[in-house]
Design a protein around this motif. Structure first.
Motif, PDB file in Angstrom:
ATOM      1  N   MET A   1       0.847  -1.200   0.000  1.00  0.00           N
ATOM      2  CA  MET A   1       0.000   0.000   0.000  1.00  0.00           C
ATOM      3  C   MET A   1       0.876   1.242   0.000  1.00  0.00           C
ATOM      4  SD  MET A   1      -2.743   1.337   2.845  1.00  0.00           S
ATOM      5  CE  MET A   1      -3.676  -0.182   2.825  1.00  0.00           C
ATOM      6  N   ARG A   2       0.594   2.153  -0.906  1.00  0.00           N
ATOM      7  CA  ARG A   2       1.350   3.404  -0.977  1.00  0.00           C
ATOM      8  C   ARG A   2       0.785   4.421   0.012  1.00  0.00           C
ATOM      9  NH1 ARG A   2       1.314   4.532  -7.353  1.00  0.00           N
ATOM     10  NH2 ARG A   2      -0.826   3.852  -7.026  1.00  0.00           N
ATOM     11  N   LYS A   3       1.699   5.077   0.719  1.00  0.00           N
ATOM     12  CA  LYS A   3       1.295   6.097   1.679  1.00  0.00           C
ATOM     13  C   LYS A   3       2.228   7.298   1.587  1.00  0.00           C
ATOM     14  CE  LYS A   3      -0.593   2.840   5.078  1.00  0.00           C
ATOM     15  NZ  LYS A   3      -0.559   2.391   6.512  1.00  0.00           N
ATOM     16  N   LYS A   4       1.667   8.454   1.784  1.00  0.00           N
ATOM     17  CA  LYS A   4       2.448   9.684   1.778  1.00  0.00           C
ATOM     18  C   LYS A   4       2.703  10.097   3.214  1.00  0.00           C
ATOM     19  CE  LYS A   4       2.507  14.201  -0.520  1.00  0.00           C
ATOM     20  NZ  LYS A   4       1.691  15.144  -1.352  1.00  0.00           N
ATOM     21  N   ILE A   5       3.990  10.274   3.563  1.00  0.00           N
ATOM     22  CA  ILE A   5       4.340  10.611   4.936  1.00  0.00           C
ATOM     23  C   ILE A   5       5.340  11.755   4.963  1.00  0.00           C
ATOM     24  CG2 ILE A   5       3.958   8.234   5.694  1.00  0.00           C
ATOM     25  CD1 ILE A   5       7.033   7.929   5.844  1.00  0.00           C
ATOM     26  N   SER A   6       5.488  12.344   6.134  1.00  0.00           N
ATOM     27  CA  SER A   6       6.514  13.364   6.341  1.00  0.00           C
ATOM     28  C   SER A   6       7.880  12.685   6.416  1.00  0.00           C
ATOM     29  CB  SER A   6       6.229  14.122   7.645  1.00  0.00           C
ATOM     30  OG  SER A   6       7.370  14.841   8.070  1.00  0.00           O
ATOM     31  N   VAL A   7       8.918  13.385   5.984  1.00  0.00           N
ATOM     32  CA  VAL A   7      10.263  12.801   6.061  1.00  0.00           C
ATOM     33  C   VAL A   7      10.660  12.519   7.511  1.00  0.00           C
ATOM     34  CG1 VAL A   7      11.080  13.822   3.899  1.00  0.00           C
ATOM     35  CG2 VAL A   7      11.301  15.121   6.029  1.00  0.00           C
ATOM     36  N   ASN A   8      10.020  13.215   8.454  1.00  0.00           N
ATOM     37  CA  ASN A   8      10.324  12.980   9.872  1.00  0.00           C
ATOM     38  C   ASN A   8       9.813  11.624  10.357  1.00  0.00           C
ATOM     39  OD1 ASN A   8      11.575  15.556  10.412  1.00  0.00           O
ATOM     40  ND2 ASN A   8       9.548  16.462  10.231  1.00  0.00           N
ATOM     41  N   GLN A   9       8.946  10.987   9.572  1.00  0.00           N
ATOM     42  CA  GLN A   9       8.405   9.689   9.949  1.00  0.00           C
ATOM     43  C   GLN A   9       9.218   8.528   9.377  1.00  0.00           C
ATOM     44  OE1 GLN A   9       4.379  11.043   8.433  1.00  0.00           O
ATOM     45  NE2 GLN A   9       3.710   9.685  10.091  1.00  0.00           N
ATOM     46  N   LEU A  10      10.209   8.824   8.559  1.00  0.00           N
ATOM     47  CA  LEU A  10      10.997   7.767   7.926  1.00  0.00           C
ATOM     48  C   LEU A  10      11.752   6.924   8.953  1.00  0.00           C
ATOM     49  CD1 LEU A  10      12.488   9.671   4.859  1.00  0.00           C
ATOM     50  CD2 LEU A  10      10.919   7.712   4.761  1.00  0.00           C
ATOM     51  N   ALA A  11      11.885   5.650   8.632  1.00  0.00           N
ATOM     52  CA  ALA A  11      12.607   4.742   9.523  1.00  0.00           C
ATOM     53  C   ALA A  11      13.324   3.693   8.672  1.00  0.00           C
ATOM     54  CB  ALA A  11      11.630   4.060  10.486  1.00  0.00           C
ATOM     55  N   VAL A  12      14.392   3.151   9.217  1.00  0.00           N
ATOM     56  CA  VAL A  12      15.124   2.077   8.547  1.00  0.00           C
ATOM     57  C   VAL A  12      14.182   0.903   8.340  1.00  0.00           C
ATOM     58  CG1 VAL A  12      16.980   0.391   8.776  1.00  0.00           C
ATOM     59  CG2 VAL A  12      17.371   2.763   9.450  1.00  0.00           C
ATOM     60  N   GLY A  13      14.173   0.346   7.140  1.00  0.00           N
ATOM     61  CA  GLY A  13      13.291  -0.768   6.822  1.00  0.00           C
ATOM     62  C   GLY A  13      12.110  -0.373   5.965  1.00  0.00           C
ATOM     63  N   MET A  14      11.851   0.919   5.829  1.00  0.00           N
ATOM     64  CA  MET A  14      10.762   1.386   4.965  1.00  0.00           C
ATOM     65  C   MET A  14      11.192   1.314   3.503  1.00  0.00           C
ATOM     66  SD  MET A  14       9.104   4.721   6.846  1.00  0.00           S
ATOM     67  CE  MET A  14       8.000   4.548   8.264  1.00  0.00           C
ATOM     68  N   HIS A  15      10.227   1.023   2.622  1.00  0.00           N
ATOM     69  CA  HIS A  15      10.493   1.042   1.183  1.00  0.00           C
ATOM     70  C   HIS A  15      10.087   2.414   0.650  1.00  0.00           C
ATOM     71  CE1 HIS A  15       9.872   0.378  -3.143  1.00  0.00           C
ATOM     72  NE2 HIS A  15      10.765  -0.584  -3.030  1.00  0.00           N
ATOM     73  N   LEU A  16      11.087   3.212   0.332  1.00  0.00           N
ATOM     74  CA  LEU A  16      10.828   4.553  -0.185  1.00  0.00           C
ATOM     75  C   LEU A  16      10.462   4.433  -1.656  1.00  0.00           C
ATOM     76  CD1 LEU A  16      12.926   7.671   0.729  1.00  0.00           C
ATOM     77  CD2 LEU A  16      11.761   7.451  -1.459  1.00  0.00           C
ATOM     78  N   LYS A  17       9.213   4.792  -1.981  1.00  0.00           N
ATOM     79  CA  LYS A  17       8.709   4.618  -3.342  1.00  0.00           C
ATOM     80  C   LYS A  17       9.051   5.799  -4.237  1.00  0.00           C
ATOM     81  CE  LYS A  17       6.194   2.484  -6.471  1.00  0.00           C
ATOM     82  NZ  LYS A  17       6.616   1.175  -7.026  1.00  0.00           N
ATOM     83  N   GLU A  18       8.910   7.017  -3.686  1.00  0.00           N
ATOM     84  CA  GLU A  18       9.128   8.194  -4.514  1.00  0.00           C
ATOM     85  C   GLU A  18       9.277   9.436  -3.635  1.00  0.00           C
ATOM     86  OE1 GLU A  18       6.931  10.453  -8.306  1.00  0.00           O
ATOM     87  OE2 GLU A  18       6.065   8.651  -7.400  1.00  0.00           O
ATOM     88  N   PHE A  19      10.107  10.364  -4.085  1.00  0.00           N
ATOM     89  CA  PHE A  19      10.254  11.653  -3.402  1.00  0.00           C
ATOM     90  C   PHE A  19       9.210  12.627  -3.930  1.00  0.00           C
ATOM     91  CE2 PHE A  19      14.515   9.805  -3.177  1.00  0.00           C
ATOM     92  CZ  PHE A  19      14.827   9.980  -1.840  1.00  0.00           C
ATOM     93  N   CYS A  20       8.697  13.469  -3.060  1.00  0.00           N
ATOM     94  CA  CYS A  20       7.756  14.512  -3.470  1.00  0.00           C
ATOM     95  C   CYS A  20       8.563  15.766  -3.805  1.00  0.00           C
ATOM     96  CB  CYS A  20       6.750  14.808  -2.362  1.00  0.00           C
ATOM     97  SG  CYS A  20       5.703  13.401  -1.955  1.00  0.00           S
ATOM     98  N   GLY A  21       8.927  15.887  -5.058  1.00  0.00           N
ATOM     99  CA  GLY A  21       9.746  17.023  -5.475  1.00  0.00           C
ATOM    100  C   GLY A  21      10.643  16.638  -6.635  1.00  0.00           C
ATOM    101  N   SER A  22      11.336  17.599  -7.175  1.00  0.00           N
ATOM    102  CA  SER A  22      12.226  17.384  -8.310  1.00  0.00           C
ATOM    103  C   SER A  22      13.418  16.520  -7.898  1.00  0.00           C
ATOM    104  CB  SER A  22      12.726  18.736  -8.832  1.00  0.00           C
ATOM    105  OG  SER A  22      13.850  18.571  -9.670  1.00  0.00           O
ATOM    106  N   TRP A  23      13.958  15.757  -8.882  1.00  0.00           N
ATOM    107  CA  TRP A  23      15.156  14.952  -8.608  1.00  0.00           C
ATOM    108  C   TRP A  23      16.319  15.833  -8.187  1.00  0.00           C
ATOM    109  CZ3 TRP A  23      19.809  15.524 -11.078  1.00  0.00           C
ATOM    110  CH2 TRP A  23      19.809  16.297 -12.228  1.00  0.00           C
ATOM    111  N   MET A  24      16.303  17.118  -8.562  1.00  0.00           N
ATOM    112  CA  MET A  24      17.399  18.014  -8.209  1.00  0.00           C
ATOM    113  C   MET A  24      17.373  18.394  -6.730  1.00  0.00           C
ATOM    114  SD  MET A  24      17.792  20.532 -11.486  1.00  0.00           S
ATOM    115  CE  MET A  24      19.249  21.283 -10.741  1.00  0.00           C
ATOM    116  N   GLU A  25      16.268  18.073  -6.048  1.00  0.00           N
ATOM    117  CA  GLU A  25      16.138  18.462  -4.649  1.00  0.00           C
ATOM    118  C   GLU A  25      16.620  17.397  -3.674  1.00  0.00           C
ATOM    119  OE1 GLU A  25      12.363  20.432  -3.598  1.00  0.00           O
ATOM    120  OE2 GLU A  25      11.844  20.280  -5.711  1.00  0.00           O
ATOM    121  N   HIS A  26      16.789  16.166  -4.155  1.00  0.00           N
ATOM    122  CA  HIS A  26      17.214  15.113  -3.227  1.00  0.00           C
ATOM    123  C   HIS A  26      18.572  14.547  -3.640  1.00  0.00           C
ATOM    124  CE1 HIS A  26      16.387  11.728  -5.953  1.00  0.00           C
ATOM    125  NE2 HIS A  26      15.260  12.327  -6.288  1.00  0.00           N
ATOM    126  N   PRO A  27      19.276  13.921  -2.699  1.00  0.00           N
ATOM    127  CA  PRO A  27      20.672  13.514  -2.956  1.00  0.00           C
ATOM    128  C   PRO A  27      20.842  12.102  -3.499  1.00  0.00           C
ATOM    129  CG  PRO A  27      20.166  13.236  -0.635  1.00  0.00           C
ATOM    130  CD  PRO A  27      18.909  13.780  -1.280  1.00  0.00           C
TER     131      PRO A  27
END
Length: 412
Positions: A1-27
């Protein structure tokens, strides 16, 4: 199930599906992966990204009691965001070199980090993220559309240490510009850009001590390096949705029309259009860039020398189109005008390869610096013209690149 969360909720073990923003904004080079290290979370928190999509069916869910967008809301939001993205207009209207340089500098810097990450993942045995490559190529293509010379010229200002990564970015931009000159369609141009970006992927598997050797390679070391086209081809074949044109260019960009190239010793008619394009773009950026064992040649001098190699090395028609895409005097070339003044080329003219805009800054008659002045050689009635190319090494102008780019060092 896809869910949209705040980056503050991220934890090791999560499957990051997509960033909300341009590819130029993330590392990150990848846009979908399982978070296995807290350093990844720290990098995301340090970026401007505020929200991400996760897939709880492929990794950990949010902690009990924490809120996240429901599946139904998620699907609706995904569709809405895709519709917005599809209807958005890409910025491709022509602008001057001076206007595009700032944006091109940001694209170069982020592209270098992305390609560096891609090579690192390839060394670790991970599949190449061709979806990420497409996004990067789109940004580079749009920059070339706005102004062909800005990003191509900036990408040349690479250090010996980051040559491998920035070379990939430069060849991507050169392939896009050449595709436009050859009137290829948008799909072919995009594939050519991807091919340019990935053409040296096999170098990710070359020994670092050989790849970065600050001197001439031995015959044994050169034999190792000559394996990179086939190694890159294998890496790309193992990825999902590999572009057929990219596969061809990765394997054959070192072939020569007289059959003396490698790895297959193909001759003229056996080499594809795109592999011939890759050969020209690869060589031009290589000889104009600073390497561990030599300084790069002046852009105009490089064009001149490549013209002498055309027989047996490059396809003449493609090389002529390449020169038209860059100019006989590419941006950054040091030239002497008939007035005796020296200047650096800062922009090409629309109608003639012989009349670029030049920033003059030195008088050979007085043998001294003069106040910089921009001379448009294409202007009607302009009494000046280029009388010769000049070798920068002869004049020892330490600030030549700064004069045309406004930058004080290599791309970050």
């Amino acid at each position: 199930m896809r869910k949209k969360i705040s980056v503050n909720q991220l934890a090791v073990g999560m499957h990051l599906k997509e960033f909300c923003g341009s590819w130029m904004e993330h590392p990150f080079w990848r846009t979908a992966f399982v978070i296995t290290d807290t350093k990844d979370i720290e990098s995301i928190l340090a970026s401007s990204i505020k929200e991400v999509w996760i897939d709880s069916s492929k990794g950990l869910d949010v902690a009990p009691g924490e809120t996240a967008m429901s599946e139904a809301e998620s699907e609706a939001q995904v569709e809405a965001e895709l519709n917005v993205a599809a209807s958005s207009v890409r910025e491709v209207a022509p602008v001057s070199t001076s206007v595009e340089l700032a944006r091109a500098s940001r694209i170069c810097a982020q592209s270098k980090r992305a390609v560096s990450s891609m090579f690192q993942e390839a060394r670790m045995g991970k599949a190449v993220d061709t979806a990420g490559a497409k996004k990067l190529v789109e940004e580079i293509t749009d920059s070339v559309s706005r102004n062909p010379g800005a990003l191509i010229s900036l990408a040349r200002l690479k250090t010996a240490d980051d040559y491998t990564y920035m070379h990939s970015v430069a060849v991507c931009a050169l392939m896009v510009a050449l595709s436009r000159q050859l009137s290829l369609d948008e799909a072919q141009t995009r594939s050519a850009g991807i091919a340019g970006l990935l053409h040296d992927l096999g170098k990710a598997l070359m020994p670092m001590e050989v790849l970065n050797k600050p001197g001439k390679l031995t015959d044994e070391e050169f034999a190792i390096i000559k394996k990179h086209p086939e190694e890159g081809h294998k890496l790309l074949l193992a990825s999902t949705g590999a572009d057929a044109i990219a596969l061809d260019v990765v394997l054959h960009h070192h072939e020569k029309t007289d059959g003396s190239g490698y790895p297959k010793h193909l001759k003229d008619s056996e080499i594809s259009l795109f592999a011939k394009m890759g050969a020209v773009c690869d060589v031009y950026d290589a000889i104009t860039s600073n390497r561990p064992y030599k300084s790069g040649w002046d852009p105009s001098e490089s064009i001149h020398r490549m013209a002498e190699w055309t027989k047996g090395h490059f396809d003449p028609t493609i090389f002529q189109a390449f020169v038209k895409s860059l100019g006989i005097y590419p941006i950054g070339s040091l030239v002497k005008l008939n007035s005796g003044r020296l200047g650096v080329v800062i922009e090409q003219a629309e109608k003639s390869l012989l009349t670029p805009r030049v920033k003059v800054f030195f008088s050979t008659k007085a043998n001294d610096r003069i106040k910089p002045e921009i001379v448009d050689l294409s202007r009607t009635g302009c009494p000046e013209k280029i009388s010769s190319r000049e070798d920068p090494a002869k004049w020892h102008f330490a600030d030549l690149d700064e004069l045309w780019s406004g930058m004080t060092g290599p791309v970050a």
